[in-house]
Each structure stands twice: as C-alpha cells, then as structure tokens.
Design a protein around this motif. Sequence first.
Motif, PDB file in Angstrom:
ATOM      1  N   ASP A  77      -6.908  -2.509 -19.461  1.00 56.36           N
ATOM      2  CA  ASP A  77      -5.831  -2.718 -18.493  1.00 56.36           C
ATOM      3  C   ASP A  77      -5.304  -4.143 -18.559  1.00 56.36           C
ATOM      4  O   ASP A  77      -4.085  -4.369 -18.520  1.00 56.36           O
ATOM      5  CB  ASP A  77      -6.327  -2.411 -17.073  1.00 56.36           C
ATOM      6  CG  ASP A  77      -6.519  -0.922 -16.839  1.00 56.36           C
ATOM      7  OD1 ASP A  77      -5.961  -0.138 -17.630  1.00 56.36           O
ATOM      8  OD2 ASP A  77      -7.227  -0.548 -15.887  1.00 56.36           O
ATOM      9  N   TYR A  78      -6.212  -5.106 -18.638  1.00 59.89           N
ATOM     10  CA  TYR A  78      -5.780  -6.498 -18.734  1.00 59.89           C
ATOM     11  C   TYR A  78      -5.043  -6.749 -20.043  1.00 59.89           C
ATOM     12  O   TYR A  78      -4.038  -7.474 -20.084  1.00 59.89           O
ATOM     13  CB  TYR A  78      -6.976  -7.443 -18.613  1.00 59.89           C
ATOM     14  CG  TYR A  78      -7.103  -8.058 -17.248  1.00 59.89           C
ATOM     15  CD1 TYR A  78      -6.461  -9.246 -16.937  1.00 59.89           C
ATOM     16  CD2 TYR A  78      -7.870  -7.457 -16.261  1.00 59.89           C
ATOM     17  CE1 TYR A  78      -6.566  -9.813 -15.684  1.00 59.89           C
ATOM     18  CE2 TYR A  78      -7.990  -8.011 -14.998  1.00 59.89           C
ATOM     19  CZ  TYR A  78      -7.328  -9.196 -14.710  1.00 59.89           C
ATOM     20  OH  TYR A  78      -7.429  -9.753 -13.471  1.00 59.89           O
ATOM     21  N   GLY A  79      -5.551  -6.174 -21.115  1.00 55.48           N
ATOM     22  CA  GLY A  79      -4.898  -6.373 -22.408  1.00 55.48           C
ATOM     23  C   GLY A  79      -3.483  -5.838 -22.428  1.00 55.48           C
ATOM     24  O   GLY A  79      -2.544  -6.524 -22.864  1.00 55.48           O
ATOM     25  N   LEU A  80      -3.295  -4.614 -21.917  1.00 56.21           N
ATOM     26  CA  LEU A  80      -1.955  -4.011 -21.903  1.00 56.21           C
ATOM     27  C   LEU A  80      -1.046  -4.684 -20.881  1.00 56.21           C
ATOM     28  O   LEU A  80       0.174  -4.697 -21.041  1.00 56.21           O
ATOM     29  CB  LEU A  80      -2.062  -2.515 -21.594  1.00 56.21           C
ATOM     30  CG  LEU A  80      -2.731  -1.653 -22.670  1.00 56.21           C
ATOM     31  CD1 LEU A  80      -2.851  -0.209 -22.196  1.00 56.21           C
ATOM     32  CD2 LEU A  80      -1.954  -1.718 -23.979  1.00 56.21           C
ATOM     33  N   GLY A  81      -1.644  -5.232 -19.814  1.00 55.49           N
ATOM     34  CA  GLY A  81      -0.820  -5.835 -18.767  1.00 55.49           C
ATOM     35  C   GLY A  81      -0.450  -7.273 -19.007  1.00 55.49           C
ATOM     36  O   GLY A  81       0.527  -7.765 -18.433  1.00 55.49           O
ATOM     37  N   SER A  82      -1.193  -7.964 -19.862  1.00 60.14           N
ATOM     38  CA  SER A  82      -0.964  -9.402 -19.973  1.00 60.14           C
ATOM     39  C   SER A  82      -0.846  -9.932 -21.398  1.00 60.14           C
ATOM     40  O   SER A  82      -0.535 -11.114 -21.571  1.00 60.14           O
ATOM     41  CB  SER A  82      -2.100 -10.156 -19.263  1.00 60.14           C
ATOM     42  OG  SER A  82      -3.359  -9.803 -19.824  1.00 60.14           O
ATOM     43  N   ARG A  83      -1.074  -9.099 -22.402  1.00 55.22           N
ATOM     44  CA  ARG A  83      -0.982  -9.604 -23.765  1.00 55.22           C
ATOM     45  C   ARG A  83       0.439 -10.063 -24.067  1.00 55.22           C
ATOM     46  O   ARG A  83       1.418  -9.333 -23.871  1.00 55.22           O
ATOM     47  CB  ARG A  83      -1.411  -8.534 -24.770  1.00 55.22           C
ATOM     48  CG  ARG A  83      -2.908  -8.474 -24.980  1.00 55.22           C
ATOM     49  CD  ARG A  83      -3.435  -9.628 -25.813  1.00 55.22           C
ATOM     50  NE  ARG A  83      -3.030  -9.503 -27.176  1.00 55.22           N
ATOM     51  CZ  ARG A  83      -3.680  -8.817 -28.103  1.00 55.22           C
ATOM     52  NH1 ARG A  83      -4.793  -8.181 -27.781  1.00 55.22           N
ATOM     53  NH2 ARG A  83      -3.239  -8.758 -29.338  1.00 55.22           N
ATOM     54  N   MET A  84       0.575 -11.268 -24.579  1.00 64.18           N
ATOM     55  CA  MET A  84       1.877 -11.876 -24.791  1.00 64.18           C
ATOM     56  C   MET A  84       2.647 -11.233 -25.941  1.00 64.18           C
ATOM     57  O   MET A  84       3.868 -11.283 -25.989  1.00 64.18           O
ATOM     58  CB  MET A  84       1.696 -13.377 -25.022  1.00 64.18           C
ATOM     59  CG  MET A  84       1.279 -14.109 -23.762  1.00 64.18           C
ATOM     60  SD  MET A  84       0.694 -15.791 -24.035  1.00 64.18           S
ATOM     61  CE  MET A  84      -0.982 -15.500 -24.560  1.00 64.18           C
ATOM     62  N   GLU A  85       1.911 -10.609 -26.868  1.00 60.02           N
ATOM     63  CA  GLU A  85       2.595  -9.940 -27.974  1.00 60.02           C
ATOM     64  C   GLU A  85       3.459  -8.791 -27.469  1.00 60.02           C
ATOM     65  O   GLU A  85       4.536  -8.529 -28.025  1.00 60.02           O
ATOM     66  CB  GLU A  85       1.575  -9.407 -28.978  1.00 60.02           C
ATOM     67  CG  GLU A  85       0.825 -10.477 -29.743  1.00 60.02           C
ATOM     68  CD  GLU A  85      -0.441 -10.905 -29.038  1.00 60.02           C
ATOM     69  OE1 GLU A  85      -0.538 -10.676 -27.804  1.00 60.02           O
ATOM     70  OE2 GLU A  85      -1.336 -11.464 -29.702  1.00 60.02           O
ATOM     71  N   ILE A  86       3.018  -8.115 -26.388  1.00 61.87           N
ATOM     72  CA  ILE A  86       3.804  -7.017 -25.822  1.00 61.87           C
ATOM     73  C   ILE A  86       5.113  -7.552 -25.267  1.00 61.87           C
ATOM     74  O   ILE A  86       6.189  -6.978 -25.495  1.00 61.87           O
ATOM     75  CB  ILE A  86       3.002  -6.281 -24.736  1.00 61.87           C
ATOM     76  CG1 ILE A  86       1.804  -5.553 -25.366  1.00 61.87           C
ATOM     77  CG2 ILE A  86       3.884  -5.302 -23.973  1.00 61.87           C
ATOM     78  CD1 ILE A  86       0.938  -4.817 -24.375  1.00 61.87           C
ATOM     79  N   ARG A  87       5.033  -8.649 -24.519  1.00 63.54           N
ATOM     80  CA  ARG A  87       6.263  -9.235 -23.970  1.00 63.54           C
ATOM     81  C   ARG A  87       7.187  -9.705 -25.091  1.00 63.54           C
ATOM     82  O   ARG A  87       8.419  -9.572 -24.982  1.00 63.54           O
ATOM     83  CB  ARG A  87       5.908 -10.395 -23.033  1.00 63.54           C
ATOM     84  CG  ARG A  87       7.119 -11.082 -22.404  1.00 63.54           C
ATOM     85  CD  ARG A  87       8.019 -10.097 -21.711  1.00 63.54           C
ATOM     86  NE  ARG A  87       9.283 -10.721 -21.274  1.00 63.54           N
ATOM     87  CZ  ARG A  87      10.403 -10.062 -21.110  1.00 63.54           C
ATOM     88  NH1 ARG A  87      10.463  -8.763 -21.339  1.00 63.54           N
ATOM     89  NH2 ARG A  87      11.485 -10.708 -20.716  1.00 63.54           N
ATOM     90  N   GLN A  88       6.626 -10.223 -26.157  1.00 65.05           N
ATOM     91  CA  GLN A  88       7.461 -10.651 -27.280  1.00 65.05           C
ATOM     92  C   GLN A  88       8.176  -9.459 -27.911  1.00 65.05           C
ATOM     93  O   GLN A  88       9.337  -9.564 -28.311  1.00 65.05           O
ATOM     94  CB  GLN A  88       6.608 -11.373 -28.324  1.00 65.05           C
ATOM     95  CG  GLN A  88       6.239 -12.800 -27.918  1.00 65.05           C
ATOM     96  CD  GLN A  88       5.587 -13.565 -29.041  1.00 65.05           C
ATOM     97  OE1 GLN A  88       4.760 -13.039 -29.772  1.00 65.05           O
ATOM     98  NE2 GLN A  88       5.963 -14.823 -29.189  1.00 65.05           N
TER      99      GLN A  88
END
Length: 499
Positions: free
Chosen positions: A296-307
Amino acid sequence: MTRYLMNTVITKIKLLIVFCLLPGSLLLAQQLLDLEQALNIAMQNSPDIRRSLLNLERSQESLNAQNAALKSQFSLSLAPVDFSRTRSFDDFNSTWYTNESWGSSGTFTVSQPILLTDGTISLVNRFGWQRSTNDNTNREDKAFTNNLYVNLAQPLFTYNRLKQQLKELQLDLENSNLSYAMQQLNLEKQVTQFFYNVYMAQMSLNITQEEFKNTEKSYEITKNKVEAGLAAKEELYQAELNYASARSNVENKKVSLENYKDQFKQYIGMDIFEEIAVMADVEARQVDVDLTKAIDYGLGSRMEIRQREINIENSQFDLIQTKSLNEFRGEMNLSIGVIGQDRELGNIYDNPTNNPRVSVAFNVPLWDWGEKKSRIKAQEAVIKTQELNLDEEKKQIVIDIRQVYRSLQNLLNQIDIAKQNEKNAQLTYEINLERYANGDLTSMDLNLFQTQLSEKKMAYAQALIDYKVELLNLKIQTLYDFESGVGIVPEELIKKSKK
C-alpha cells in the motif's frame, strides 16, 4: 524510543572500543566514519546530487520567470532623433519638390496578460513632436501629438496557451523535485553498498591477520617438534609454506582494502589521499514487515508512479497542441482612446479625436490531406503507451516489494545458519588445534580448519550485512521505514493520491 537510542549509543561505543583493539588499526592517522557521516558527506559532495540540485534550480527559476511574466509589464521605447529628406514628384502640379522632416517620439506601454482567457490588455501612450518643411509650398508645419489608448488582444476558438505553459512548468518543477528525492534514495543505497564493501574488506583483513597469527603459532609448534625429533622435516616444510601463504594473504587483503577505500572516497566526494576507516553496527535486529502495508505504501507514495502520471499529463498537453494544427481560430483586437495634436504643447488636447478600432480575423483551414488526423492518432498512441507504462510500473512495484519481503524472510534463516556455522567452526578449530599440539594432526589439516573458520566468520558477517542492505532496499521500494515505523511520505499525502 529513549531506550532504543540508549542501546544504539551503547552499541556504537562498544564497536568503537572493539575497533580500536583490532590489529592493524591506525586510528590516530585515520578519520573514523560511520554510515550516517558518510551519507552526510555524500549529500554535500556527490556530483549526482549536485546535478539534481542544478536541475531543480533550473525548473524553479523557469517557473518563477513564467509567474513574473504574468504580471504587468512596463516598457518605454524612445526615438530621440528621426530625420529624413526625400525628393518626390507632384503629379497634380507636375513638379518636383523636396520634403524635410524632423521628429522625436516616445512610447510608454503597460501590458497585462490575462491568464483566464489567454488575452492581453495594454495601456499605450505615444507622445511625439514633428517638424516638416516643403520647398514647393514654402511651408513649415510643426506639431506635438499624443495618442493614448487601451487595447485588448484576444485569441478565439483555440486553447489557452498561457495556462498550458504555466501548468507544464509546474509539472516540470514537480518532476525535478521527484528526481532529486529519488536521487537521494539512490545515493543512500550506493553509499551504503560502498560503505559495507569497505567494512567487509576491513573485517576480512582482521580475520586474515588473526589467521596469520594462528599460523605463526602452529609454525612455532612444528619447528619445536622437528628440532626435538618428534616430527618429520616434511612437517616443517609444510608449516613454512602455510606461514608464507598466510603472510601473503594479509598483504593481499591490505591491497583489496585500499582499493575499496578509494572507490568509496571517490563516490562520496572525499579527498582520495585522506586516510579513513569505517565503523558499522551490523548486528541484525529482526524487523516485522507487514506485506500488505508495504505494498500500500509503495503504490501510494512511490515517486516513479507520479512521474509516469506527469508523463501522461505532458502527453495530453502535446495532444492539445497537435489538435491546434491547421485549426479554425480567430483573433480579436479592440482599441479605444483619444489622440490630440497642436502646435503648442499646452493645447494638445483642446480638440481631441476619438480613435476606436475593432478588428476580427479568422484562420479557416480548408484541406490538409489528412495531416492533422494522422498526427492526432500518433499522439493518442503515445498517451496509450504512457498509460500502459503506468500500469506496468505499478505491477513491477508490487513484484519488487514481494521479492524483497521474501528475501528478508530467507535472510533471517541464513543469519541463524551462518551464526551456528561460525560457532561450530570455532569449536572445531579449537579442538583440532589441541590435537595438532598433541601431535595427532598435521599442519596441513590444521590449516584447512583455520581456513574454514575464516570463511564462516566472513559468511556470518556477510549475512548480517545482506539483511541490513535488504532492509534499506525495502525502505526504498516502499518509502516506509519499518525499522523506525515511520513513513518517508506523510500518510495524508498517500490518502490524497488514492482519491
């Protein structure tokens, strides 16, 4: 929390005492570094971090410049001297004449972009003086003029370029911030790896030095036995060979240690010629990891997703620009003001003239042979590709976190096994050393037990370090520190991103 800090301090003090007692430690001539100090040095000196900071500065200043451009712009243009002399033919009078003109003018403009409509409203005041003479009429005309008007330029039937440009710069700044944060995490990972390489090389040297001392003792025992006639000379020859090999191993480990130090100092930006030694607490403390929370933390906060999301937004902006090719669009200009003219400056507005102006123009595309349609389809394919990349990025994050989780569980087992192996190897060596002293074992056999003990010590230390490195990897993968129970990204931002 206080108890944890006290235990940490006590552990570091113990490590420092042990390190000072290790053979070959020249602490008086060396700078002693722990991992935290190495990270601080790297954060200040690392070329990668400095490049990320410069890129962040570029993005910030570009956005600052765009915000400044949205404010009122003041400009003044001056033409102090404007002189011309022309020779022309008067068709009506069928005669040539010479016209001479002197002038001076200045224009003051206040221009305000309108972010809401992508238009521009301007206040313009143009003041001038002109004197003109004509040798055909022998007349001299001179006058002051002042033209004051408000002008509105407004695009029609097209997208708002001002808003889009501002949004693109905001996304660029956000992307630069993300890249800088990711570079910091990558730096932490790389520095940790280099740091533990040096630590393992130090430990390997210390173990090799202990092995050399043990070999030296066994050599003395063999020598005394041969001199007393209790062992054959072949035993002494083998003991001498073991002694020479052990001493050579010490020198090899010293060379390897210095090479690792140079690589470490280069990466964190230290002076290559500065003498250093590292100190680390590699004691493994089992950390409970909740896999669901980690994902959950990985999917919610990983910066690569926002990029990836930023890439999609930029692709959508590109689609808007593509759709504007050969588009039907218009341009409207409205202007209203007054102009005054007189030979005397004080009377310039005694008889003013209104000068309204309205113009509307349209660009009407007729036929582009399908260019616009094809370019739109191409850009839509780019957007679909970016969306696919986002989905795959999320899947890969989940896979990586699951792999790290499994690795941590396995490493805990490996630590227990390695610890037991080291204990067994130590007991085995002590038993066989006594057998060797009693003449029940050859020096070659004892050397094998010594080598086995050294290998088990290194294997145990490596297992501990692998566990700590994998915990750091989990922190990078999830942006959550399970050791301290603190998220790197605040939970409110994670909840916001899920909405």
